[in-house]
Design a protein around this motif. Sequence first.
Motif, PDB file in Angstrom:
ATOM      1  N   SER A 150       0.841  -1.193   0.000  1.00 19.13           N
ATOM      2  CA  SER A 150       0.000   0.000   0.000  1.00 19.13           C
ATOM      3  C   SER A 150       0.880   1.248   0.000  1.00 19.13           C
ATOM      4  N   PRO A 296      -3.578   0.137  -3.886  1.00 18.27           N
ATOM      5  CA  PRO A 296      -4.940   0.482  -3.445  1.00 18.27           C
ATOM      6  C   PRO A 296      -5.069   1.952  -3.053  1.00 18.27           C
ATOM      7  N   ASN A 297      -6.277   2.492  -3.249  1.00 18.36           N
ATOM      8  CA  ASN A 297      -6.620   3.860  -2.818  1.00 18.36           C
ATOM      9  C   ASN A 297      -5.672   4.917  -3.377  1.00 18.36           C
ATOM     10  N   ARG A 300      -6.558   8.773  -3.064  1.00 20.28           N
ATOM     11  CA  ARG A 300      -6.446   9.330  -1.718  1.00 20.28           C
ATOM     12  C   ARG A 300      -5.034   9.851  -1.443  1.00 20.28           C
TER      13      ARG A 300
END
Length: 346
Positions: A150, A296-297, A300
Amino acid sequence: MPYSATERMSLRFRFSSRPAATQPIVLNEQAIVENLTQDKVKRMWATSRTWEDEQLYLVHDQGIAGITLPCTLVVKKFQNMNPALQVDDNVQYRYKSEMILLASNSHDNIIKVVDLIQREDAIMLVYEYPVNGSLQSWLHQPMDAGQPLSWPQRRAIAIGVAKGLCHLHHECKKPIVHHNINSSSILLDQNFKAVIASFDVAQMNMAGLGQPLPVTDLPPGNFGYAAPEYGRATNQVTEKADIYSFGVLLLVLVTGRVANGPGGNGLLATWAQKKCNELMANNLKMFKITVGKGMPNQARYMKEMATMFRLGVDCTVRDPQERPSMLKVLERLRRGRSPFRGLLTF
């Protein structure tokens, strides 16, 4: 000459002097040596291009009943090219160079030596093994393809490596230049904390920070990460070469690309230097395409990724004098503020 029993006890104290949350490791040296010849022993070379010049093994130490827990160790074996020969001055020099650097420079983000084993035909340094392997394997050959690193993990890894390099450059009695920072020489523990390994070609700079060191060869396995000054006629580098390599590592963490992949004559740093302004324009629309796939993300953390990308570009300028110090790099990583605040509106 081999160390005396008293000297070896002193070295072991220095090896184990770093504060630890877990109980200390007590090793069965003979069991470790015997395990090096057993079929169950795995050569780390098969899974990670870390430490290329010596024999490297993973050994599963069963511990001592009622005293210590089982653990996995890395054993680095120094011996003559002809293993039938006894340890000579060349072997002594190779292991002492690395041992002295590591034994006297304990830090949470630097690989820890826990023991020294001497035999007539070989000398072995025993390291704690960060159980999640190399950063290289997680970025490009994932152990679990369903769980890519991540962005918070990648950012924490970057900060950990920066802290380790800050220690080597600024907090040791004499600055140490690593010469071989890349995704294979960064190992990850059970919490994905970064640990710098591969000190084969590291040098202590007795002349001090910013002073040139003679370098005869390109660091092994470091193509794409090596600073351009390694190939110049003067053949002298400073700690700024580590900063270049670290900058490439930042670019790899953000983009997921390999350091010597397609684009920019095969070098990620060259491509990033040429494309940076274009990627940062138009509210980072092009930059979004550059970010590593599968992270992921992404939306953001886009601003943080752009900030790290820019820092990677600043670290990989061709002129070493224009690169920031590791203290400044760590400060920028921790601050995490984007230099593109006026452009980043989503």
